[in-house]
Design an enzyme around this catalytic site. Structure first.
Site, PDB file in Angstrom:
ATOM      1  N   GLY A  24      57.450  36.849 -24.335  1.00  0.00           N
ATOM      2  CA  GLY A  24      55.993  36.687 -24.253  1.00  0.00           C
ATOM      3  C   GLY A  24      55.268  38.010 -24.402  1.00  0.00           C
ATOM      4  N   ALA A  25      55.736  38.844 -25.344  1.00  0.00           N
ATOM      5  CA  ALA A  25      55.210  40.209 -25.466  1.00  0.00           C
ATOM      6  C   ALA A  25      54.042  40.324 -26.434  1.00  0.00           C
ATOM      7  CB  ALA A  25      56.339  41.158 -25.879  1.00  0.00           C
ATOM      8  N   ASP A  74      62.007  31.174 -29.780  1.00  0.00           N
ATOM      9  CA  ASP A  74      61.456  30.135 -28.917  1.00  0.00           C
ATOM     10  C   ASP A  74      62.401  30.074 -27.720  1.00  0.00           C
ATOM     11  OD1 ASP A  74      60.812  27.830 -27.587  1.00  0.00           O
ATOM     12  OD2 ASP A  74      60.671  26.579 -29.380  1.00  0.00           O
ATOM     13  N   VAL A  75      61.909  30.423 -26.540  1.00  0.00           N
ATOM     14  CA  VAL A  75      62.796  30.523 -25.373  1.00  0.00           C
ATOM     15  C   VAL A  75      63.355  29.172 -24.927  1.00  0.00           C
ATOM     16  CG1 VAL A  75      61.759  32.672 -24.512  1.00  0.00           C
ATOM     17  CG2 VAL A  75      60.888  30.457 -23.685  1.00  0.00           C
ATOM     18  N   ASN A 101      58.968  36.760 -19.015  1.00  0.00           N
ATOM     19  CA  ASN A 101      57.515  36.684 -18.823  1.00  0.00           C
ATOM     20  C   ASN A 101      56.878  35.501 -19.551  1.00  0.00           C
ATOM     21  OD1 ASN A 101      54.621  37.946 -18.564  1.00  0.00           O
ATOM     22  ND2 ASN A 101      54.990  37.725 -20.770  1.00  0.00           N
ATOM     23  N   TYR A 166      53.599  23.423 -13.148  1.00  0.00           N
ATOM     24  CA  TYR A 166      53.618  24.894 -13.197  1.00  0.00           C
ATOM     25  C   TYR A 166      54.092  25.478 -11.853  1.00  0.00           C
ATOM     26  CZ  TYR A 166      51.668  29.599 -14.057  1.00  0.00           C
ATOM     27  OH  TYR A 166      51.481  30.950 -14.223  1.00  0.00           O
ATOM     28  N   ALA A 167      53.559  24.961 -10.749  1.00  0.00           N
ATOM     29  CA  ALA A 167      53.943  25.461  -9.421  1.00  0.00           C
ATOM     30  C   ALA A 167      55.421  25.222  -9.168  1.00  0.00           C
ATOM     31  CB  ALA A 167      53.101  24.781  -8.339  1.00  0.00           C
ATOM     32  N   ALA A 168      55.908  24.045  -9.577  1.00  0.00           N
ATOM     33  CA  ALA A 168      57.340  23.735  -9.388  1.00  0.00           C
ATOM     34  C   ALA A 168      58.189  24.726 -10.177  1.00  0.00           C
ATOM     35  CB  ALA A 168      57.620  22.306  -9.849  1.00  0.00           C
ATOM     36  N   ILE A 199      45.152  37.079 -13.273  1.00  0.00           N
ATOM     37  CA  ILE A 199      45.134  38.257 -14.134  1.00  0.00           C
ATOM     38  C   ILE A 199      44.294  37.903 -15.364  1.00  0.00           C
ATOM     39  CG2 ILE A 199      46.575  39.949 -15.358  1.00  0.00           C
ATOM     40  CD1 ILE A 199      47.160  39.784 -12.302  1.00  0.00           C
TER      41      ILE A 199
END
Ligand code: NDP
Length: 259
Positions: A24-25, A74-75, A101, A166-168, A199
């Site tokens: 994710g750079a 693609d991760v 990231n 997302y939280a999980a 952020i």
């Protein structure tokens, strides 16, 4: 002679001689992390999902006189992750600093959340951490030195309505990091989670103004964080000075959540 002196000088900086892989750079927090790790001497391979993104990363690294390049990955693709780590090792040496990231959101209330919205987030934010750690661990074990820094979120601790997926994923990353830290601690490898609050990046710019206002009101520091503030912490965790910090989740949120 000059090249040799330059190489010696690089080795003396915090991460001189190390190879860092940053997912994710292309933008936001990941771009700041890639720049900061490079600034302190690492050779950086920065991941993008597109060729254009990878080219932009390569150009930015070159402009900052950082060794390394952008690469497409693609991760969520296990085979591609293995290939990328093998190619990086062949080109520069084994990556011994790994920053997971890359992350996405697919926000909605659970009652409306589709199976796809659930799985996409879990696959990108959590399963990819498993894939990349597995692919990089052999090299770190051989080197008897390694730094894995996973980017979690304040939401992994606090929870947030509309972000159950997302939280999980982010809470799971912290648990994963604690377990892996216990497995590899004896080999000079540390595994930590950095949990940012809000952020200022594309991810939070996508929120509508009332949501941003409400979030701001909950932050004692009375501002959003900057990507560089996350990058500075990541660079510290990657350094030798942080060798005795492992399995931690470090909060970085201007005081909005004091765990
Ligand atoms: P951005 O939305 O600005 O950037 C996301 C990055 O992830 C991009 O580089 C994108 O690549 C990459 N990415 C997305 N999907 C994939 C994939 N399948 N394979 C490879 N790369 C992918 O995110 P931020 O900089 O805001 O966030 C970075 C991390 O920090 C995330 O994990 C996020 O969850 C976390 N975080 C962010 C917070 C914030 O307030 N911004 C707060 C707490 C945590 P591309 O550009 O090629 O699409």
């Amino acid at each position: 002679m000059a090249a040799k002196m330059a190489a010696e000088e690089t080795k003396q900086t915090a991460l001189g001689g190390k190879v860092a892989l940053v997912t994710g750079a292309t933008r936001g927090i990941g771009a700041a992390i890639a720049a900061e790790l490079g600034r302190v001497g690492a050779t950086v391979v920065g991941i993008a999902t597109s060729t254009a993104g990878a080219e932009r990363i390569s150009a930015q690294l070159a402009e900052q006189k950082i060794a390394g390049r952008g690469a497409v990955l693609d991760v969520t693709d296990s085979a591609a992750v293995a290939d990328l780590v093998a190619q990086t090792t062949a080109d520069y040496g084994a990556p011994t600093v790994l920053v997971n990231n890359a992350g996405i959101t697919r926000d909605t209330l659970l009652l409306r959340m589709s199976a796809e919205q659930w799985s996409e987030v879990i696959d990108t934010n959590l399963n990819a951490v498993y894939r990349l750690c597995r692919a990089c661990l052999r090299g770190m074990t051989r080197a008897r030195w390694g730094r894995i820094i996973n980017i979690g979120s304040v939401v992994g601790g606090m929870g947030n309505a509309g972000q159950a997926n997302y939280a999980a994923s982010k809470a799971a990353v912290a648990g994963f990091s604690r377990s892996l830290a216990r497995e590899v601690g004896g080999r000079g490898i540390t595994v930590n989670t950095v949990a940012p609050g809000f952020i200022d990046t594309d991810m939070t710019r996508a929120l509508d103004p009332p949501q941003r206002e409400a979030m701001l009101a909950a932050i004692p520091a009375a501002r959003f964080g900057e990507p560089q503030e996350v990058a500075a912490l990541v660079a510290f965790l990657a350094s030798n000075s942080a060798a005795y910090i492992t399995g931690e989740t470090i909060q970085l949120n201007g005081g909005m959540y004091m765990a």
